[in-house]
Write a protein that holds these residues in place. Structure first.
Motif, mmCIF file in Angstrom:
data_model
loop_
_atom_site.group_PDB
_atom_site.id
_atom_site.type_symbol
_atom_site.label_atom_id
_atom_site.label_comp_id
_atom_site.label_asym_id
_atom_site.label_seq_id
_atom_site.Cartn_x
_atom_site.Cartn_y
_atom_site.Cartn_z
ATOM 1 N N GLU A 17 0.740 -1.187 -0.041
ATOM 2 C CA GLU A 17 0.026 -0.177 -0.143
ATOM 3 C C GLU A 17 0.903 1.211 -0.072
ATOM 4 O OE1 GLU A 17 -3.522 -0.028 2.775
ATOM 5 O OE2 GLU A 17 -2.646 -1.906 3.558
ATOM 6 N N LEU A 18 2.136 1.202 0.261
ATOM 7 C CA LEU A 18 3.029 2.417 0.185
ATOM 8 C C LEU A 18 3.438 2.644 -0.949
ATOM 9 C CD1 LEU A 18 2.908 1.352 3.285
ATOM 10 C CD2 LEU A 18 5.215 1.742 3.587
ATOM 11 N N ILE A 19 4.183 3.797 -1.207
ATOM 12 C CA ILE A 19 4.660 4.267 -2.306
ATOM 13 C C ILE A 19 6.012 4.826 -2.149
ATOM 14 C CG2 ILE A 19 4.623 6.104 -4.549
ATOM 15 C CD1 ILE A 19 1.472 6.241 -3.994
ATOM 16 N N ALA A 20 7.235 4.306 -2.770
ATOM 17 C CA ALA A 20 8.470 4.817 -2.487
ATOM 18 C C ALA A 20 8.874 5.698 -3.327
ATOM 19 C CB ALA A 20 9.293 3.632 -2.612
ATOM 20 N N ILE A 21 9.311 6.923 -2.950
ATOM 21 C CA ILE A 21 9.631 8.055 -3.816
ATOM 22 C C ILE A 21 11.002 8.826 -3.184
ATOM 23 C CG2 ILE A 21 8.930 10.287 -4.761
ATOM 24 C CD1 ILE A 21 5.946 9.433 -4.296
ATOM 25 N N GLU A 22 11.897 8.966 -3.958
ATOM 26 C CA GLU A 22 13.280 9.539 -3.508
ATOM 27 C C GLU A 22 13.601 9.110 -2.352
ATOM 28 O OE1 GLU A 22 11.667 13.343 -4.314
ATOM 29 O OE2 GLU A 22 12.718 13.512 -6.447
ATOM 30 N N GLY A 23 13.656 7.854 -1.788
ATOM 31 C CA GLY A 23 14.060 7.376 -0.446
ATOM 32 C C GLY A 23 12.964 7.645 0.630
ATOM 33 N N PRO A 28 -0.506 5.452 3.166
ATOM 34 C CA PRO A 28 -1.810 5.881 2.893
ATOM 35 C C PRO A 28 -2.390 6.793 4.134
ATOM 36 C CG PRO A 28 -1.796 3.621 2.504
ATOM 37 C CD PRO A 28 -0.445 4.017 3.179
ATOM 38 N N LEU A 29 -2.715 8.076 3.909
ATOM 39 C CA LEU A 29 -3.391 8.567 4.957
ATOM 40 C C LEU A 29 -4.219 8.036 5.842
ATOM 41 C CD1 LEU A 29 -4.137 12.193 3.004
ATOM 42 C CD2 LEU A 29 -2.601 11.708 4.983
ATOM 43 N N THR A 30 -5.090 6.961 5.483
ATOM 44 C CA THR A 30 -5.846 6.224 6.226
ATOM 45 C C THR A 30 -5.143 5.270 7.260
ATOM 46 O OG1 THR A 30 -5.979 4.498 4.576
ATOM 47 C CG2 THR A 30 -7.717 5.926 4.422
ATOM 48 N N SER A 31 -3.915 5.079 6.946
ATOM 49 C CA SER A 31 -3.135 4.303 7.926
ATOM 50 C C SER A 31 -2.431 5.123 9.057
ATOM 51 C CB SER A 31 -1.834 3.590 6.935
ATOM 52 O OG SER A 31 -0.921 4.448 7.025
ATOM 53 N N VAL A 32 -2.708 6.564 8.943
ATOM 54 C CA VAL A 32 -2.005 7.111 10.082
ATOM 55 C C VAL A 32 -3.008 7.225 11.282
ATOM 56 C CG1 VAL A 32 -1.230 9.488 10.651
ATOM 57 C CG2 VAL A 32 -0.777 8.452 8.566
ATOM 58 N N THR A 33 -2.439 6.965 12.509
ATOM 59 C CA THR A 33 -3.169 7.029 13.971
ATOM 60 C C THR A 33 -4.103 8.427 13.745
ATOM 61 O OG1 THR A 33 -1.550 5.730 14.871
ATOM 62 C CG2 THR A 33 -3.156 6.900 16.342
ATOM 63 N N PRO A 34 -5.447 8.312 14.042
ATOM 64 C CA PRO A 34 -6.176 9.684 14.132
ATOM 65 C C PRO A 34 -5.456 10.564 15.261
ATOM 66 C CG PRO A 34 -7.578 7.740 14.046
ATOM 67 C CD PRO A 34 -6.363 7.373 14.320
ATOM 68 N N GLN A 67 7.149 17.141 10.596
ATOM 69 C CA GLN A 67 7.751 15.881 10.247
ATOM 70 C C GLN A 67 6.899 14.980 9.402
ATOM 71 O OE1 GLN A 67 10.665 14.313 11.558
ATOM 72 N NE2 GLN A 67 11.068 16.736 11.370
ATOM 73 N N ALA A 68 5.970 15.690 8.529
ATOM 74 C CA ALA A 68 5.331 14.793 7.645
ATOM 75 C C ALA A 68 4.953 15.634 6.743
ATOM 76 C CB ALA A 68 4.273 14.205 8.377
ATOM 77 N N TRP A 69 4.598 14.958 5.396
ATOM 78 C CA TRP A 69 4.145 15.862 4.253
ATOM 79 C C TRP A 69 3.523 15.110 3.023
ATOM 80 C CZ3 TRP A 69 9.215 14.474 5.291
ATOM 81 C CH2 TRP A 69 9.744 13.730 4.216
ATOM 82 N N GLY A 70 2.697 15.490 2.504
ATOM 83 C CA GLY A 70 2.062 14.927 1.271
ATOM 84 C C GLY A 70 1.726 15.916 0.209
ATOM 85 N N TYR A 71 1.149 15.535 -0.837
ATOM 86 C CA TYR A 71 0.902 16.155 -1.935
ATOM 87 C C TYR A 71 -0.656 16.192 -2.217
ATOM 88 C CZ TYR A 71 5.536 16.838 -2.265
ATOM 89 O OH TYR A 71 7.053 17.188 -1.988
ATOM 90 N N ASP A 85 -1.372 7.471 -8.028
ATOM 91 C CA ASP A 85 -1.794 8.955 -7.767
ATOM 92 C C ASP A 85 -1.213 8.840 -6.003
ATOM 93 O OD1 ASP A 85 -3.217 10.835 -6.540
ATOM 94 O OD2 ASP A 85 -5.251 9.700 -6.622
ATOM 95 N N ILE A 86 -0.448 9.863 -6.068
ATOM 96 C CA ILE A 86 0.016 10.017 -4.628
ATOM 97 C C ILE A 86 -0.622 10.981 -3.541
ATOM 98 C CG2 ILE A 86 2.650 9.355 -5.311
ATOM 99 C CD1 ILE A 86 2.980 12.722 -5.215
ATOM 100 N N SER A 87 -1.968 11.301 -4.132
ATOM 101 C CA SER A 87 -2.740 12.301 -3.241
ATOM 102 C C SER A 87 -3.338 11.936 -2.125
ATOM 103 C CB SER A 87 -3.898 12.771 -4.087
ATOM 104 O OG SER A 87 -4.627 12.000 -4.304
ATOM 105 N N GLY A 88 -3.437 10.762 -1.708
ATOM 106 C CA GLY A 88 -3.676 10.229 -0.438
ATOM 107 C C GLY A 88 -2.653 9.565 0.357
ATOM 108 N N HIS A 89 -1.500 10.140 0.208
ATOM 109 C CA HIS A 89 -0.565 9.355 0.835
ATOM 110 C C HIS A 89 0.241 10.309 1.559
ATOM 111 C CE1 HIS A 89 -1.482 6.275 -1.781
ATOM 112 N NE2 HIS A 89 -0.805 5.470 -1.082
ATOM 113 N N ILE A 90 1.221 10.232 2.568
ATOM 114 C CA ILE A 90 1.873 10.983 3.489
ATOM 115 C C ILE A 90 3.222 10.370 3.635
ATOM 116 C CG2 ILE A 90 1.105 10.022 5.623
ATOM 117 C CD1 ILE A 90 0.950 13.127 6.475
ATOM 118 N N ALA A 91 4.442 11.134 3.643
ATOM 119 C CA ALA A 91 5.784 10.743 4.226
ATOM 120 C C ALA A 91 5.945 11.315 5.403
ATOM 121 C CB ALA A 91 6.824 11.196 2.840
#
Length: 100
Positions: A17-23, A28-34, A67-71, A85-91
Protein backbone atom coordinates in the motif's frame (compact mmCIF):
# COMPACT_ATOMS: atom_id res chain seq x y z
CA UNK A 1 5.48 -1.37 7.50
CA UNK A 2 5.33 0.88 10.53
CA UNK A 3 6.16 4.50 11.17
CA UNK A 4 7.30 5.02 14.77
CA UNK A 5 7.95 8.28 16.61
CA UNK A 6 9.18 8.41 20.20
CA UNK A 7 8.34 4.72 20.64
CA UNK A 8 4.75 5.16 19.41
CA UNK A 9 3.42 3.62 16.19
CA UNK A 10 1.88 6.51 14.26
CA UNK A 11 1.12 4.68 10.99
CA UNK A 12 0.97 1.07 9.85
CA UNK A 13 0.22 -0.40 6.44
CA UNK A 14 1.18 -3.32 4.24
CA UNK A 15 4.21 -2.51 2.09
CA UNK A 16 2.06 -3.08 -1.01
CA UNK A 17 0.00 0.00 0.00
CA UNK A 18 3.05 2.27 0.29
CA UNK A 19 4.72 4.27 -2.47
CA UNK A 20 8.50 4.72 -2.49
CA UNK A 21 9.65 8.11 -3.78
CA UNK A 22 13.16 9.52 -3.56
CA UNK A 23 14.12 7.46 -0.51
CA UNK A 24 10.86 8.08 1.38
CA UNK A 25 7.96 5.73 2.02
CA UNK A 26 4.57 7.37 1.48
CA UNK A 27 1.88 5.80 3.68
CA UNK A 28 -1.84 5.95 2.92
CA UNK A 29 -3.43 8.74 4.98
CA UNK A 30 -5.93 6.17 6.22
CA UNK A 31 -3.08 4.27 7.91
CA UNK A 32 -2.09 7.19 10.15
CA UNK A 33 -3.31 7.11 13.76
CA UNK A 34 -6.17 9.61 14.19
CA UNK A 35 -5.17 12.82 15.97
CA UNK A 36 -1.45 12.58 15.12
CA UNK A 37 -1.41 14.95 12.12
CA UNK A 38 -1.61 18.71 12.69
CA UNK A 39 -1.55 20.89 9.56
CA UNK A 40 1.47 23.19 9.33
CA UNK A 41 1.71 26.47 7.41
CA UNK A 42 5.22 25.61 6.16
CA UNK A 43 5.32 26.18 2.38
CA UNK A 44 7.11 23.98 -0.15
CA UNK A 45 6.56 23.25 -3.82
CA UNK A 46 8.30 20.36 -5.55
CA UNK A 47 9.00 21.06 -9.23
CA UNK A 48 7.44 17.77 -10.36
CA UNK A 49 5.14 16.69 -7.48
CA UNK A 50 3.50 20.05 -6.77
CA UNK A 51 2.56 21.99 -3.66
CA UNK A 52 3.19 20.08 -0.44
CA UNK A 53 1.08 20.13 2.69
CA UNK A 54 3.31 19.84 5.74
CA UNK A 55 2.15 18.43 9.07
CA UNK A 56 3.47 18.46 12.59
CA UNK A 57 3.03 15.23 14.54
CA UNK A 58 1.33 15.25 17.94
CA UNK A 59 2.50 12.22 19.94
CA UNK A 60 2.27 11.66 23.71
CA UNK A 61 1.55 15.33 24.41
CA UNK A 62 4.50 16.58 22.34
CA UNK A 63 4.44 18.29 18.95
CA UNK A 64 7.15 17.42 16.44
CA UNK A 65 7.18 20.23 13.86
CA UNK A 66 7.02 19.54 10.14
CA UNK A 67 7.78 15.82 10.38
CA UNK A 68 5.30 14.76 7.69
CA UNK A 69 4.20 15.94 4.26
CA UNK A 70 2.00 14.99 1.38
CA UNK A 71 0.80 16.28 -1.97
CA UNK A 72 -2.99 16.64 -1.87
CA UNK A 73 -3.16 17.94 -5.48
CA UNK A 74 -0.09 16.60 -7.29
CA UNK A 75 0.97 17.91 -10.67
CA UNK A 76 0.25 15.73 -13.72
CA UNK A 77 4.02 15.18 -13.95
CA UNK A 78 3.84 13.21 -10.69
CA UNK A 79 1.30 10.83 -12.24
CA UNK A 80 3.41 10.56 -15.39
CA UNK A 81 6.63 9.89 -13.50
CA UNK A 82 5.24 7.49 -10.89
CA UNK A 83 2.28 5.94 -12.66
CA UNK A 84 0.41 6.27 -9.35
CA UNK A 85 -1.78 8.78 -7.54
CA UNK A 86 0.09 10.06 -4.47
CA UNK A 87 -2.65 12.44 -3.34
CA UNK A 88 -3.84 10.17 -0.54
CA UNK A 89 -0.38 9.43 0.87
CA UNK A 90 2.00 10.99 3.37
CA UNK A 91 5.74 10.69 4.06
CA UNK A 92 7.55 11.18 7.34
CA UNK A 93 10.67 13.14 8.27
CA UNK A 94 13.96 11.96 9.79
CA UNK A 95 12.67 11.83 13.38
CA UNK A 96 10.29 9.02 12.37
CA UNK A 97 11.60 5.47 12.07
CA UNK A 98 10.08 3.54 9.18
CA UNK A 99 10.49 -0.22 8.87
CA UNK A 100 8.86 -3.61 9.11
Amino acid sequence: MKAVLAGTVIAEADESELIAIEGNWYFPLTSVTPGVLVESPTPYTCPWKGEAQYYSLHVDGETHSDQAWGYPNPYPTAFERLGKDISGHIAFGPDVEVGS
